[in-house]
Design a protein around this motif. Structure first.
Motif, PDB file in Angstrom:
ATOM      1  N   ASP A 157       7.489   4.663  -6.709  1.00 19.20           N
ATOM      2  CA  ASP A 157       6.153   5.207  -6.454  1.00 19.20           C
ATOM      3  C   ASP A 157       6.080   6.697  -6.737  1.00 19.20           C
ATOM      4  N   GLU A 190       1.055  -6.734 -13.946  1.00 15.98           N
ATOM      5  CA  GLU A 190       2.228  -6.522 -14.780  1.00 15.98           C
ATOM      6  C   GLU A 190       1.819  -6.537 -16.251  1.00 15.98           C
ATOM      7  N   THR A 228      14.088  -4.687 -11.043  1.00 12.59           N
ATOM      8  CA  THR A 228      14.665  -5.847 -10.373  1.00 12.59           C
ATOM      9  C   THR A 228      16.153  -5.855 -10.645  1.00 12.59           C
ATOM     10  N   ASN A 238       8.887  -0.588 -11.857  1.00 19.69           N
ATOM     11  CA  ASN A 238       9.698  -1.335 -10.902  1.00 19.69           C
ATOM     12  C   ASN A 238      11.009  -1.733 -11.555  1.00 19.69           C
ATOM     13  N   ARG A 286      14.290  -5.608  -5.461  1.00 22.27           N
ATOM     14  CA  ARG A 286      13.265  -4.961  -6.283  1.00 22.27           C
ATOM     15  C   ARG A 286      12.984  -3.563  -5.736  1.00 22.27           C
ATOM     16  N   THR A 287      12.983  -2.578  -6.618  1.00 26.65           N
ATOM     17  CA  THR A 287      12.701  -1.193  -6.262  1.00 26.65           C
ATOM     18  C   THR A 287      11.452  -0.730  -7.000  1.00 26.65           C
ATOM     19  N   THR A 288      10.510  -0.125  -6.274  1.00 27.37           N
ATOM     20  CA  THR A 288       9.303   0.432  -6.876  1.00 27.37           C
ATOM     21  C   THR A 288       9.406   1.943  -6.842  1.00 27.37           C
TER      22      THR A 288
END
Length: 425
Positions: free
Chosen positions: A377, A331, A367, A365, A373-375
């Protein structure tokens, strides 16, 4: 006049034939010992090569490629997988039109609003989102379509996937249940599916009751077809193509992946039955992300992203790595989000110490306020800072004041070679 018409017709036929040949593909038929003639061996040999179709037909593997005269290559890919090859033959055939379907990635999953029959098509794999944690009975994605199933009325839910091409082998997996608030955070899924079929049967497949295949005939060596009552929650290549129906409750959300193992590009119809009814309540997306960009400078990398709307968003996290395949991310910044917004919002951070010997990768990402939590990609970025040779000597803001690395906003870089660059950081 008669001969002129005949000549014209002949020319038209030749042009049509020429166009057809230009779109031709080659169907390679691979004879192997009977013990190797299974879906698992076909997947082992061909999962990692580009093809336009694959089947088990007439006691042989069939592999459709755009390449002509590739018998030696075809033999090599099967033998490299440890499959003895007895013979390889080939025939030309006209290419099938392949329609690209929406929802090839879970992030773009389509919301299904009705139990009624609808036509769809798996036109490509998109991003490979199946992992050891979520794949269940499946392997990799081949030609995949992702859907949200939104249950309006609870009960028993059945499903039928019926390929237009009866020799196609379709597989599927279902994850859930989720809620409208948590479905997006679980797409792609993080756990094993609640229903899964990887049956090597061709034709219809689904959950509940249907016409499936099973072994019978002489010592169980030949395949029979007939009515099947779906039992169990998951099946491998030896399954009969039907697993048990889902028992649902109102307001539950399920995630469905339909995958065309055959790679044929052919469409399918899909319908739902039972006492459960699907509805159209939208799946809540915490953030509608429209852009994620990186600008490379000799002082570091400026990253920015834009949201079209936000709902229940808490904060963004920017992660960095030089080896995304390792799964190890660091991070580098946390940025507060808007919480609730229907307006366009712009965000930015500056990474002042990227690697100058390896390629830098970044991902974003989110939150949510409930901790989900969503990434993102699909928005992964890369920047190669090893190619920078000129150095930044001074940095000024737009009113001519010299600023340090912590200044936020539009700045002008003055390089050692006399050039300048305007950067938003």
């Amino acid at each position: 006049m008669k001969y002129s018409l005949q000549l014209g017709a002949t020319i038209a036929l030749l042009l049509l034939l020429s166009a057809s040949l230009a779109n031709a593909q080659t169907n390679y038929k691979i004879s192997v010992p009977q013990s190797f003639l299974t879906k698992d061996f076909l997947a082992l040999a061909t999962d990692n090569i580009t093809n336009s179709g694959r089947h088990i037909e007439g006691g042989k593997f069939e592999l459709i490629l755009e390449q002509e005269h590739a018998e030696i290559y075809v033999r090599s890919i099967f033998e490299s997988a440890g499959i003895p090859v007895l013979n390889v033959s080939s025939t030309k055939e006209i290419a099938t039109f392949r329609e690209k379907a929406g929802g090839n990635n879970c992030e773009t999953a389509e919301l299904l609003c009705s139990n009624t029959s609808q036509t769809a098509n798996s036109g490509g794999a998109g991003t490979q989102e199946l992992t050891g944690a979520n794949q269940g009975c499946l392997g990799i994605e081949h030609q995949s379509s992702w859907y949200y199933l939104n249950v309006q009325t609870g009960g028993s839910l059945s499903m039928t996937i019926n390929p237009n091409n009866g020799s196609d082998d379709y597989d599927f997996a279902i994850w859930g249940p989720f809620t409208a608030a948590t479905a997006n955070a679980n797409c792609p899924p993080t756990t094993a599916p609640v229903r899964c079929s990887y049956s090597s049967c061709t034709g219809p497949t689904g959950i509940g009751n249907g016409n499936g295949c099973y072994s019978c005939g002489f010592f169980g060596l030949s395949t029979c077809y007939g009515a099947v009552t779906g039992t169990g929650t998951s099946e491998g290549a030896g399954g009969d193509s039907w697993v048990s129906a889902l028992t649902t409750s109102a307001n539950q959300i399920y995630i469905l992946l339909v995958d065309n193992f055959s790679n044929s590009g052919q469409a399918y119809s899909m319908s739902f039955g039972g006492s459960s009814v699907l509805g159209c309540t939208p799946v809540v997306l915490p953030v509608e992300l429209s852009a994620f960009t990186v600008s490379k400078t000799s002082k570091g990398n400026s990253l920015g992203w834009t949201t079209q709307s936000e709902d229940r968003s808490n904060y963004f996290t920017v992660e960095w790595t030089t080896d995304p395949a390792s799964g190890k991310w660091s991070e580098i910044a946390n940025v507060p989000a808007q919480g609730h917004s229907q307006d366009i919002q712009d965000y930015s951070i500056f990474h002042s110490n990227p690697s100058t010997s390896e390629i830098n990768y970044y991902r974003l990402n989110l939150t949510d306020l409930d901790g989900s939590r969503t990434t993102y990609d699909a928005y992964m970025l890369s920047a190669d800072n090893s190619k920078d040779s000129k150095k930044v000597e001074r940095v000024f803001n737009l009113i001519g004041q010299e600023v340090d690395d912590y200044y936020k906003g539009i700045v002008i870089y003055y390089y050692s070679d006399g050039t300048t660059e305007k950067v938003y950081r």
